[in-house]
Design an enzyme around this catalytic site. Sequence first.
Site, PDB file in Angstrom:
ATOM      1  N   GLY A   2      -1.006   5.614  12.224  1.00  0.00           N
ATOM      2  CA  GLY A   2      -1.004   5.510  13.681  1.00  0.00           C
ATOM      3  C   GLY A   2      -2.223   6.057  14.391  1.00  0.00           C
ATOM      4  O   GLY A   2      -2.201   6.242  15.608  1.00  0.00           O
ATOM      5  N   GLY A   6      -4.301  11.023   6.033  1.00  0.00           N
ATOM      6  CA  GLY A   6      -3.231  12.000   6.239  1.00  0.00           C
ATOM      7  C   GLY A   6      -2.109  11.522   7.136  1.00  0.00           C
ATOM      8  O   GLY A   6      -0.978  11.953   6.978  1.00  0.00           O
ATOM      9  N   HIS A  29      -2.539   4.561  -3.161  1.00  0.00           N
ATOM     10  CA  HIS A  29      -3.635   5.327  -2.560  1.00  0.00           C
ATOM     11  C   HIS A  29      -3.331   6.811  -2.729  1.00  0.00           C
ATOM     12  O   HIS A  29      -2.476   7.362  -2.027  1.00  0.00           O
ATOM     13  CB  HIS A  29      -3.738   4.934  -1.077  1.00  0.00           C
ATOM     14  CG  HIS A  29      -4.801   5.645  -0.316  1.00  0.00           C
ATOM     15  ND1 HIS A  29      -4.889   5.585   1.065  1.00  0.00           N
ATOM     16  CD2 HIS A  29      -5.835   6.442  -0.710  1.00  0.00           C
ATOM     17  CE1 HIS A  29      -5.910   6.294   1.470  1.00  0.00           C
ATOM     18  NE2 HIS A  29      -6.503   6.838   0.419  1.00  0.00           N
ATOM     19  N   HIS A  58       0.859  -1.193   0.000  1.00  0.00           N
ATOM     20  CA  HIS A  58       0.000   0.000   0.000  1.00  0.00           C
ATOM     21  C   HIS A  58       0.893   1.239   0.000  1.00  0.00           C
ATOM     22  O   HIS A  58       1.697   1.433   0.913  1.00  0.00           O
ATOM     23  CB  HIS A  58      -0.896  -0.034   1.237  1.00  0.00           C
ATOM     24  CG  HIS A  58      -1.947   1.023   1.264  1.00  0.00           C
ATOM     25  ND1 HIS A  58      -3.120   0.937   0.541  1.00  0.00           N
ATOM     26  CD2 HIS A  58      -2.008   2.195   1.931  1.00  0.00           C
ATOM     27  CE1 HIS A  58      -3.862   2.014   0.769  1.00  0.00           C
ATOM     28  NE2 HIS A  58      -3.207   2.801   1.610  1.00  0.00           N
ATOM     29  N   GLY A  94      -0.366  -0.287   8.576  1.00  0.00           N
ATOM     30  CA  GLY A  94       0.920   0.388   8.579  1.00  0.00           C
ATOM     31  C   GLY A  94       1.644   0.177   9.882  1.00  0.00           C
ATOM     32  O   GLY A  94       2.537  -0.681   9.995  1.00  0.00           O
ATOM     33  N   ASP A 121      -8.736   0.819   5.587  1.00  0.00           N
ATOM     34  CA  ASP A 121      -7.441   1.474   5.803  1.00  0.00           C
ATOM     35  C   ASP A 121      -7.531   2.441   6.982  1.00  0.00           C
ATOM     36  O   ASP A 121      -8.318   3.388   6.958  1.00  0.00           O
ATOM     37  CB  ASP A 121      -7.079   2.237   4.516  1.00  0.00           C
ATOM     38  CG  ASP A 121      -5.746   2.960   4.591  1.00  0.00           C
ATOM     39  OD1 ASP A 121      -4.994   2.767   5.547  1.00  0.00           O
ATOM     40  OD2 ASP A 121      -5.469   3.730   3.638  1.00  0.00           O
TER      41      ASP A 121
HETATM   42  C1  DX5 Z   1      -3.650   7.237   6.271  1.00  0.00           C
HETATM   43  C2  DX5 Z   1      -3.135   6.272   5.251  1.00  0.00           C
HETATM   44  C3  DX5 Z   1      -3.000   4.913   5.776  1.00  0.00           C
HETATM   45  C4  DX5 Z   1      -2.009   4.786   6.895  1.00  0.00           C
HETATM   46  C5  DX5 Z   1      -2.443   3.638   7.742  1.00  0.00           C
HETATM   47  O1  DX5 Z   1      -3.877   8.444   5.688  1.00  0.00           O
HETATM   48  O2  DX5 Z   1      -4.001   6.208   4.139  1.00  0.00           O
HETATM   49  O3  DX5 Z   1      -2.710   3.974   4.751  1.00  0.00           O
HETATM   50  O4  DX5 Z   1      -0.693   4.580   6.452  1.00  0.00           O
HETATM   51  O5  DX5 Z   1      -1.628   3.595   8.861  1.00  0.00           O
HETATM   52  P1  DX5 Z   1      -2.061   2.798  10.177  1.00  0.00           P
HETATM   53  O6  DX5 Z   1      -2.240   1.370   9.750  1.00  0.00           O
HETATM   54  O7  DX5 Z   1      -0.910   3.025  11.062  1.00  0.00           O
HETATM   55  O8  DX5 Z   1      -3.339   3.400  10.659  1.00  0.00           O
HETATM   56 ZN    ZN Z   2      -3.725   4.537   2.708  1.00  0.00          ZN
END
Ligand code: DX5
Ligand code: ZN
Length: 216
Positions: A145, A142, A66, A32, A197, A175
């Site tokens: 975490g 954005g 994305h 991703h 993530g 996501d």
């Molecule tokens: C947020 C991103 C996500 C993010 C997810 O804006 O689109 O893809 O990296 O991170 P975690 O899994 O840490 O919430």
């Molecule tokens: Zn994302």
Amino acid sequence: MTIISPSILSADFGHLYAGCRLVLDAGAQMLHYDVMDGHFVPNISFGVPVLKSLHQCLPDAFYDVHLMISHPLAYAEPFAKAGATLLNFHLECEDDIQATLDKIRSLGCKTGLTIKPGTPVSALEPWLDQLDLVLVMSVEPGFGGQSFQPAALDKLRALAEIRRARGLHFLLEVDGGVDKNTAPQCVAAGADVLVAGSAIFGAADPAEMTRALAAL
Ligand code: DX5
Ligand code: ZN
């Protein structure tokens, strides 16, 4: 088995290839790739050149791109040329949705459309039959975490039901805040693809976490 798409936003950029190699070897079926423009979202991440380099090192990976950007239409081509497999953009962007979908298809990429937490599932309905993937954001886009917003589960359930009723075939992706605790709920609600993530790259053993999520 669930499709895992580790968000490399949380990877160690100094060792990006190694991080990607590790999760792919552990069974992640996608990578991703979170693109942020500092306009659609209040943050800037990485863009075309990093994807191009990664793709050169790992040409067989599935790049789940994305685009958290205001103007995906203008950037679809450079990201496609850099190696994107799927281009995922936001329904809330400033470009024409149909023109952007047409462009993505013409470039030979798969199509994905994404909704933020404040956007209802009904807004996606005109486009669902053209999509390879629908991404439900379970945090405000954005930043990695953040905490999972459970309202995303209702959206996943609603989309799974629409897909069934209309005989459609898009993958359902979620996501934001997906971890060992929230992932089983997402899968039970109909998610086919889990983006994670910090849960993966922040884990003591990212390979073990990838395998644990994929086993759901
Ligand atoms: C947020 C991103 C996500 C993010 C997810 O804006 O689109 O893809 O990296 O991170 P975690 O899994 O840490 O919430
Ligand atoms: Zn994302």
